[in-house]
Design an enzyme around this catalytic site. Structure first.
Site, PDB file in Angstrom:
ATOM      1  CG  ASP A 121      68.344  -1.643   8.404  1.00 24.42           C
ATOM      2  OD1 ASP A 121      69.409  -2.089   9.188  1.00 24.42           O
ATOM      3  OD2 ASP A 121      67.792  -2.447   7.630  1.00 24.42           O
ATOM      4  CG  ASP A 137      72.578  -5.328   8.250  1.00 20.03           C
ATOM      5  OD1 ASP A 137      72.222  -6.093   9.194  1.00 20.03           O
ATOM      6  OD2 ASP A 137      71.591  -4.233   7.989  1.00 20.03           O
TER       7      ASP A 137
END
Length: 174
Positions: A121, A137
């Site tokens: 991330d 995401d």
């Protein structure tokens, strides 16, 4: 039949493109951010921050690898089954697109879990202290919003009965 083949080919090509984009951005994040401090793009608003997420969305359920593998496999299989049952008519293109985005996002993060043991991330909205996330995401979030809107405002109950409950199409005999 030709329409179904066209949709299948477009789906496969789209998955390759979107998952490749997701994986490439994660590669760049790992290569350029892993050993560095935050890269500030907009002071106090948006930052690139490298995080290794060993949990689910937004870092929840850290370490549940087997659960995530199984859940993602079920989700991916379910999406393919729903797409197979969804008519190729233009009316169902928004549903197909939402499921396509969900598939790409789930697959992109599954690839990370399988090959890295964690999900990379790197997007961080510092202004609202939003959890760090990635391109996959984004796919999942956009698809979720789209699918909810379609569920409430676009498709009617008989269409759901056919697609999701394995019922008969409108106009088919009893």
């Amino acid at each position: 039949m030709a329409k179904h083949r066209t949709h299948t080919a477009a789906f496969i090509l789209g998955v390759i493109l979107l998952v490749s984009l997701d994986q490439y951005t994660k590669f760049l994040a790992k290569a350029h951010l892993e050993r560095h401090t935050d890269l500030v793009l907009w002071k106090n608003v948006f930052v690139l921050r490298y995080i290794e997420n060993r949990g689910a969305a937004f870092g929840m359920m850290q370490g549940g690898f087997l659960f995530f593998y199984l859940l993602t496999t079920v989700v991916l299989t379910g999406i393919l089954l729903i797409l197979r049952r969804t008519p190729a008519a233009r009316r169902y293109l928004p549903l197909r697109f939402g499921l396509f985005l969900l598939f790409c996002g789930a697959l992109g993060n599954l690839i990370d879990r399988v090959f890295r043991g964690y999900v990379v991330d790197f997007f961080y909205f510092q202004l609202i202290d939003f959890p760090v996330f990635n391109v996959a995401d984004c796919y999942v979030t956009v698809s979720a919003v789209l699918l909810v809107l379609l569920a409430f405002f676009y498709y009617d109950e008989s269409e759901y009965d056919y697609i999701f409950h394995w019922g008969k199409r409108k106009g088919e005999g009893h």
